[in-house]
Design an enzyme around this catalytic site. Structure first.
Site, PDB file in Angstrom:
ATOM      1  N   LYS A  89       0.847  -1.189   0.000  1.00 30.44           N
ATOM      2  CA  LYS A  89       0.000   0.000   0.000  1.00 30.44           C
ATOM      3  C   LYS A  89       0.888   1.247   0.000  1.00 30.44           C
ATOM      4  O   LYS A  89       1.775   1.383   0.858  1.00 30.44           O
ATOM      5  CB  LYS A  89      -0.845  -0.048   1.277  1.00 30.44           C
ATOM      6  CG  LYS A  89      -2.205   0.562   1.161  1.00 30.44           C
ATOM      7  CD  LYS A  89      -2.932   0.292   2.471  1.00 30.44           C
ATOM      8  CE  LYS A  89      -4.306   0.800   2.503  1.00 30.44           C
ATOM      9  NZ  LYS A  89      -4.900   0.700   3.837  1.00 30.44           N
TER      10      LYS A  89
HETATM   11  C1  E4P Z   1      -8.157   1.747   3.761  1.00 33.82           C
HETATM   12  O1  E4P Z   1      -7.468   0.849   3.307  1.00 33.82           O
HETATM   13  C2  E4P Z   1      -7.945   2.379   5.073  1.00 33.82           C
HETATM   14  O2  E4P Z   1      -7.317   1.470   5.926  1.00 33.82           O
HETATM   15  C3  E4P Z   1      -9.197   2.793   5.774  1.00 33.82           C
HETATM   16  O3  E4P Z   1     -10.362   2.450   5.061  1.00 33.82           O
HETATM   17  C4  E4P Z   1      -9.166   4.171   6.358  1.00 33.82           C
HETATM   18  O4  E4P Z   1     -10.397   4.487   6.908  1.00 33.82           O
HETATM   19  P1  E4P Z   1     -10.629   5.658   7.982  1.00 33.82           P
HETATM   20  O5  E4P Z   1     -10.946   6.899   7.236  1.00 33.82           O
HETATM   21  O6  E4P Z   1     -11.799   5.172   8.778  1.00 33.82           O
HETATM   22  O7  E4P Z   1      -9.365   5.757   8.782  1.00 33.82           O
END
Ligand code: E4P
Length: 219
Positions: free
Chosen positions: A83
């Site tokens: 990522k």
């Molecule tokens: C995506 O891969 C992220 O880990 C995640 O969806 C972030 O979400 P948040 O805005 O609730 O932190």
């Protein structure tokens, strides 16, 4: 629609994986930090538990260090997706890693054009953050639909992975918008299975059946 669980919590993963509908896991530095300092062990356990793709995010900042760490993360297990946050300075890194055949998930995507940029580099997943759009008063589903449209118009192979999910209703709208994948927090995943009418219906069927006083269906 593929369903990923957005968590680094091993207990939740162990509990919810047997449902048979979870296709993968997404983690991020914030989620990992909630699980204590043994992040290597946590990630090893998750990768061993989950047969599908597990996204692990780079924590380095300088593009050279991100490139190096991206390659290291890719070697960590067979089911890894690296990522990387969307940023101009990471475009060359993303291009290089994608050309090396490393599955990438580009995170913190906030506009359809950002998605278009990384789709052109052949990344595996593109993660628009829906909840954070809504937090600042932007219609996230509208932007998701535009992103999916662009992807389909130009026939990109990248999968649109709806992230930052805040509710079951939002999940349903993501499905209607034809996103390829959604990543949901465990609490929202569990909510799908809880409905007062389902619970009341089960209780009514049971009460009616008990009136017969039989011990077996076929006796
Ligand atoms: C995506 O891969 C992220 O880990 C995640 O969806 C972030 O979400 P948040 O805005 O609730 O932190």
């Amino acid at each position: 629609m593929k369903i990923f669980l957005d968590t680094a919590n091993r207990e939740y993963i162990k509990k919810l994986l047997p449902t048979g509908v979870i296709d993968g896991i997404t983690t991020n530095p914030s989620l990992l930090s909630k699980e204590g300092s043994q992040s290597k062990q946590v990630l090893q356990d998750i990768c061993a538990m989950v047969p599908g793709p597990v996204s692990i995010e780079v924590v380095e900042k300088h593009p050279d260090a991100v490139l190096k760490q991206g390659r290291e993360i890719a070697q960590f297990a067979k089911n890894i997706v690296v990522k990387i946050p969307f940023a101009l300075e990471y475009m060359q890194v993303i291009k290089t890693l994608a050309h090396e055949g490393i599955p990438l998930n580009i995170t913190l995507v906030f506009t359809p054009l950002q998605a278009l940029m990384v789709a052109k580099l052949g990344v595996t997943y593109i993660s628009p953050f829906l909840g954070r759009w809504d937090d600042i008063g932007v219609d996230s589903i509208d932007l998701l639909e535009q992103t999916v449209d662009i992807k389909e118009t130009y026939d990109f192979d990248s999968q649109i992975l709806a992230a930052s999910i805040r509710s079951v209703l939002q999940w349903q709208k993501v499905a209607e918008a034809s996103a390829d994948v959604i990543t949901v927090p465990p609490a929202i995943f569990e909510q799908v299975f809880k409905h007062p009418l389902t619970e009341r219906g089960i209780a009514m069927f049971d009460a009616d059946w008990q009136k017969l006083g039989k011990t077996s269906l076929f006796e």
